[in-house]
Design an enzyme around this catalytic site. Structure first.
Site, PDB file in Angstrom:
ATOM      1  N   HIS A   1      41.312  42.761  35.001  1.00  0.00           N
ATOM      2  CA  HIS A   1      40.195  43.409  34.355  1.00  0.00           C
ATOM      3  C   HIS A   1      40.143  42.468  33.064  1.00  0.00           C
ATOM      4  O   HIS A   1      40.987  42.260  32.387  1.00  0.00           O
ATOM      5  CB  HIS A   1      40.534  44.778  34.001  1.00  0.00           C
ATOM      6  CG  HIS A   1      39.547  45.394  33.176  1.00  0.00           C
ATOM      7  ND1 HIS A   1      37.932  45.814  33.629  1.00  0.00           N
ATOM      8  CD2 HIS A   1      39.218  45.861  31.912  1.00  0.00           C
ATOM      9  CE1 HIS A   1      37.497  46.199  32.957  1.00  0.00           C
ATOM     10  NE2 HIS A   1      38.184  46.248  31.648  1.00  0.00           N
TER      11      HIS A   1
ATOM     12  N   ASP B   1      39.968  51.496  36.027  1.00  0.00           N
ATOM     13  CA  ASP B   1      40.798  50.591  35.195  1.00  0.00           C
ATOM     14  C   ASP B   1      41.836  51.263  34.500  1.00  0.00           C
ATOM     15  O   ASP B   1      42.038  51.005  33.273  1.00  0.00           O
ATOM     16  CB  ASP B   1      39.839  49.971  34.327  1.00  0.00           C
ATOM     17  CG  ASP B   1      38.934  49.103  34.864  1.00  0.00           C
ATOM     18  OD1 ASP B   1      39.126  48.371  36.152  1.00  0.00           O
ATOM     19  OD2 ASP B   1      37.749  48.791  34.419  1.00  0.00           O
TER      20      ASP B   1
HETATM   21  C1  GAR Z   1      36.987  37.711  35.971  1.00  0.00           C
HETATM   22  O1  GAR Z   1      36.502  37.591  34.552  1.00  0.00           O
HETATM   23  C2  GAR Z   1      37.287  39.217  36.051  1.00  0.00           C
HETATM   24  O2  GAR Z   1      38.199  39.504  35.220  1.00  0.00           O
HETATM   25  C3  GAR Z   1      36.169  40.176  36.050  1.00  0.00           C
HETATM   26  O3  GAR Z   1      35.129  39.626  36.776  1.00  0.00           O
HETATM   27  C4  GAR Z   1      35.402  38.067  36.575  1.00  0.00           C
HETATM   28  C5  GAR Z   1      35.395  37.339  37.955  1.00  0.00           C
HETATM   29  O4  GAR Z   1      35.448  35.970  38.157  1.00  0.00           O
HETATM   30  N1  GAR Z   1      36.440  41.473  36.526  1.00  0.00           N
HETATM   31  C6  GAR Z   1      35.745  42.405  36.459  1.00  0.00           C
HETATM   32  O5  GAR Z   1      34.959  42.595  35.473  1.00  0.00           O
HETATM   33  C7  GAR Z   1      36.315  43.749  36.846  1.00  0.00           C
HETATM   34  N2  GAR Z   1      35.632  44.738  36.481  1.00  0.00           N
HETATM   35  P1  GAR Z   1      35.947  35.184  39.427  1.00  0.00           P
HETATM   36  O6  GAR Z   1      35.016  35.819  40.475  1.00  0.00           O
HETATM   37  O7  GAR Z   1      35.523  33.881  39.147  1.00  0.00           O
HETATM   38  O8  GAR Z   1      37.275  35.365  39.460  1.00  0.00           O
END
Ligand code: GAR
Length: 193
Positions: A109, A145
């Site tokens: 997160h 979360d």
């Molecule tokens: C990441 O920054 C992760 O921390 C966030 O989404 C992005 C996914 O990037 N997650 C959330 O917001 C969960 N609520 P990715 O698909 O390139 O790994």
């Protein structure tokens, strides 16, 4: 090695970092599959290029959240997953799913939990005048979360920062943190009797 599945919804950069880390001989987890709830997720092609089995369980094909989660659960069982990593997986999971995967379900997160659960974490940190933000790998529990933090890392917020700039600066930190957290959790699972 602990058989691990990864749930994605989009870009999949955290997923790639986990897959690449798990290619090391000494890594305590192996990635048995990547599942996306979105058929168009860019991460699916990245997983295929890395020769990881992929599956799509499209939530739009199910009338209820429960029906979607049953299909997801079956897919995880068919991959023989023992541990599940959410990596940019943007569906809220019900108590039914979470209890089925209790102590075997983790998430990354983009905030320093317990601050800024949910969405728009970077903008909320900027608006609050915080001097730093970061990312947390945590256990998934019934409440969004809110599970115990496994590992956390931070970045400084500068006066000219925007949510996009922060997200970009945080990403490499996420990509190094998540494999460390997966390694830690997999070792913990190996030592359970
Ligand atoms: C990441 O920054 C992760 O921390 C966030 O989404 C992005 C996914 O990037 N997650 C959330 O917001 C969960 N609520 P990715 O698909 O390139 O790994």
């Amino acid at each position: 090695k602990v058989k691990t599945a990864i749930l994605i919804s989009g870009r999949g950069s955290n997923m790639v970092a986990l897959v690449e880390a798990a290619q090391l001989e000494t890594f305590p987890a192996e990635i048995v599959g990547v599942i996306s709830n979105r058929p168009g997720a860019a991460g699916l092609e990245k997983a295929q290029a890395l020769k990881v089995p992929t599956a799509v369980v499209d939530h739009k094909n199910y009338k209820t959240r429960e029906a979607f989660e049953h299909a997801l659960h079956e897919q995880l069982l068919s991959m023989e997953a023992e541990l599940v990593c959410c990596a940019g997986f943007m569906r809220i999971l019900t108590p039914w799913f979470v209890s089925n995967w209790q102590d075997r379900l983790i998430n990354i997160h983009p905030s320093l939990l317990p601050k800024y659960k949910g969405l728009n974490t970077h903008q909320r940190a900027i608006d609050a005048g915080d001097s730093e933000t970061g990312c947390s790998v945590h256990w998934v529990t019934e409440d969004l979360d809110a599970g115990a933090v496994i590992l956390q890392d931070s970045v400084t917020i500068s006066p000219n920062d925007t949510a996009d700039l922060l997200a970009a600066r945080l990403l490499p930190i996420e990509l190094s943190l998540y494999p460390k957290a997966l390694s830690k959790v997999a070792k913990q699972i190996q030592s359970r009797v």
